[in-house]
Design a protein around this motif. Sequence first.
Motif, PDB file in Angstrom:
ATOM      1  N   ARG A  50       0.450   6.536   9.536  1.00 51.02           N
ATOM      2  CA  ARG A  50       0.052   5.386   9.115  1.00 51.02           C
ATOM      3  C   ARG A  50      -1.426   4.806   9.470  1.00 51.02           C
ATOM      4  N   TRP A  51      -2.305   4.096   8.701  1.00 47.49           N
ATOM      5  CA  TRP A  51      -3.474   3.650   9.166  1.00 47.49           C
ATOM      6  C   TRP A  51      -3.287   2.566  10.172  1.00 47.49           C
ATOM      7  N   PHE A  52      -4.508   1.990  11.058  1.00 47.24           N
ATOM      8  CA  PHE A  52      -4.461   1.346  12.083  1.00 47.24           C
ATOM      9  C   PHE A  52      -3.607   1.613  13.190  1.00 47.24           C
ATOM     10  N   GLY A  53      -2.939   2.720  13.244  1.00 47.89           N
ATOM     11  CA  GLY A  53      -2.037   3.114  14.444  1.00 47.89           C
ATOM     12  C   GLY A  53      -0.769   2.588  14.308  1.00 47.89           C
ATOM     13  N   LEU A  54      -0.135   1.921  13.080  1.00 52.34           N
ATOM     14  CA  LEU A  54       0.914   1.389  13.023  1.00 52.34           C
ATOM     15  C   LEU A  54       2.245   2.036  13.270  1.00 52.34           C
ATOM     16  N   ASP A  55       2.156   3.254  13.229  1.00 47.90           N
ATOM     17  CA  ASP A  55       3.374   4.036  13.664  1.00 47.90           C
ATOM     18  C   ASP A  55       3.638   3.961  15.083  1.00 47.90           C
ATOM     19  N   MET A  56       2.408   3.553  15.917  1.00 49.23           N
ATOM     20  CA  MET A  56       2.728   3.395  17.355  1.00 49.23           C
ATOM     21  C   MET A  56       2.792   2.135  17.840  1.00 49.23           C
ATOM     22  N   PHE A  57       2.623   1.113  16.857  1.00 51.58           N
ATOM     23  CA  PHE A  57       2.364  -0.096  17.291  1.00 51.58           C
ATOM     24  C   PHE A  57       3.626  -0.897  17.965  1.00 51.58           C
ATOM     25  N   ASP A  58       3.602  -1.625  19.068  1.00 50.19           N
ATOM     26  CA  ASP A  58       4.860  -2.355  19.486  1.00 50.19           C
ATOM     27  C   ASP A  58       4.132  -3.661  20.198  1.00 50.19           C
ATOM     28  N   GLY A  59       5.253  -4.279  20.562  1.00 48.45           N
ATOM     29  CA  GLY A  59       4.836  -5.468  21.422  1.00 48.45           C
ATOM     30  C   GLY A  59       4.543  -6.656  20.285  1.00 48.45           C
ATOM     31  N   PRO A  60       3.863  -7.954  20.913  1.00 48.96           N
ATOM     32  CA  PRO A  60       3.640  -9.150  19.792  1.00 48.96           C
ATOM     33  C   PRO A  60       2.678  -8.663  18.964  1.00 48.96           C
ATOM     34  N   ALA A  61       2.644  -9.560  17.626  1.00 51.16           N
ATOM     35  CA  ALA A  61       1.673  -9.367  16.877  1.00 51.16           C
ATOM     36  C   ALA A  61       0.124  -9.820  17.469  1.00 51.16           C
ATOM     37  N   ARG A  62      -0.651  -9.163  16.938  1.00 55.46           N
ATOM     38  CA  ARG A  62      -2.017  -9.556  17.769  1.00 55.46           C
ATOM     39  C   ARG A  62      -3.189  -8.844  16.563  1.00 55.46           C
ATOM     40  N   LEU A  63      -4.230  -9.428  16.936  1.00 56.33           N
ATOM     41  CA  LEU A  63      -5.668  -8.900  16.176  1.00 56.33           C
ATOM     42  C   LEU A  63      -5.988  -7.523  16.728  1.00 56.33           C
TER      43      LEU A  63
ATOM     44  N   HIS B 227       1.088  -1.249  -0.102  1.00 57.19           N
ATOM     45  CA  HIS B 227       0.072   0.027   0.025  1.00 57.19           C
ATOM     46  C   HIS B 227       0.944   1.274   0.022  1.00 57.19           C
ATOM     47  N   GLU B 228       1.168   1.778  -1.318  1.00 56.87           N
ATOM     48  CA  GLU B 228       2.065   2.836  -1.246  1.00 56.87           C
ATOM     49  C   GLU B 228       1.784   4.007  -0.684  1.00 56.87           C
ATOM     50  N   ALA B 229       0.468   4.325  -0.514  1.00 54.19           N
ATOM     51  CA  ALA B 229      -0.181   5.653   0.168  1.00 54.19           C
ATOM     52  C   ALA B 229       0.214   5.439   1.854  1.00 54.19           C
ATOM     53  N   PHE B 230       0.220   4.407   2.494  1.00 56.56           N
ATOM     54  CA  PHE B 230       0.613   4.214   3.857  1.00 56.56           C
ATOM     55  C   PHE B 230       2.086   3.530   3.930  1.00 56.56           C
ATOM     56  N   GLY B 231       2.557   3.065   3.213  1.00 59.67           N
ATOM     57  CA  GLY B 231       4.034   2.558   3.245  1.00 59.67           C
ATOM     58  C   GLY B 231       3.891   1.088   4.219  1.00 59.67           C
ATOM     59  N   THR B 232       2.855   0.473   3.996  1.00 60.32           N
ATOM     60  CA  THR B 232       2.754  -0.929   4.552  1.00 60.32           C
ATOM     61  C   THR B 232       2.511  -1.984   3.469  1.00 60.32           C
ATOM     62  N   HIS B 233       2.760  -3.303   4.062  1.00 60.78           N
ATOM     63  CA  HIS B 233       2.321  -4.296   2.990  1.00 60.78           C
ATOM     64  C   HIS B 233       1.570  -5.419   3.864  1.00 60.78           C
ATOM     65  N   ASN B 234       1.152  -6.467   3.015  1.00 58.85           N
ATOM     66  CA  ASN B 234       0.053  -7.675   3.904  1.00 58.85           C
ATOM     67  C   ASN B 234       0.327  -8.954   3.258  1.00 58.85           C
TER      68      ASN B 234
END
Length: 201
Positions: free
Chosen positions: A69-82, A35-42
Amino acid sequence: MLSLDHLAVSGTTLELAATHLEASLGVPSLPGGRHEAFGTHNRLLGLAGGLYLEAISIDPDAAAPGRPRWFGLDMFDGPARLTNWICRVPDLDAALARWPEAGDVVNLARGDLRWRMAVPTDGRLPFDGMFPALLEWQVPVPPGDSLAGSGCTLERLVVSHPEADALVTRLDMNDPRIAFERGTAGLLAEFQTPGGIRTLA
């Protein structure tokens, strides 16, 4: 007006997000894209009933998006989770007239897919991220209907938040699979899978 579209599993890397998703459900995910607009991939995993799961993270090879970035990914930390649930609407402008807190419209594309999505200016959805992200697909066949099936079916999504009652009132959503509970902000999903009932949190 709101229809559940997909669920997102966030990770500090895409490998960690996808591994958590796959280990929780016992089935492999499929390649997604960038996703070029947010610098993410999935990566993606098709579910029954036109739903799907998305493993998502910041793409280390992408240019900085110039906005949170969307989904608050700039602030995300810790283990992967839903972390997020995403609902589709037939008319995003009309939906935002009702739920302006969902964010501002961003036009997005990935490969042949086109959609409009509401993204808060700071990247953080209300209710500590427990408010659903809203999108309007602009393609005749969205990913939930085109992805290969995994043999998994969403049975229940539990949305927890200290102000769950206020969230329920605000959304006025009628989906028997979705439950709202008072508690620490978080999501938990139960699935019927080829290996039986599995939980993703």
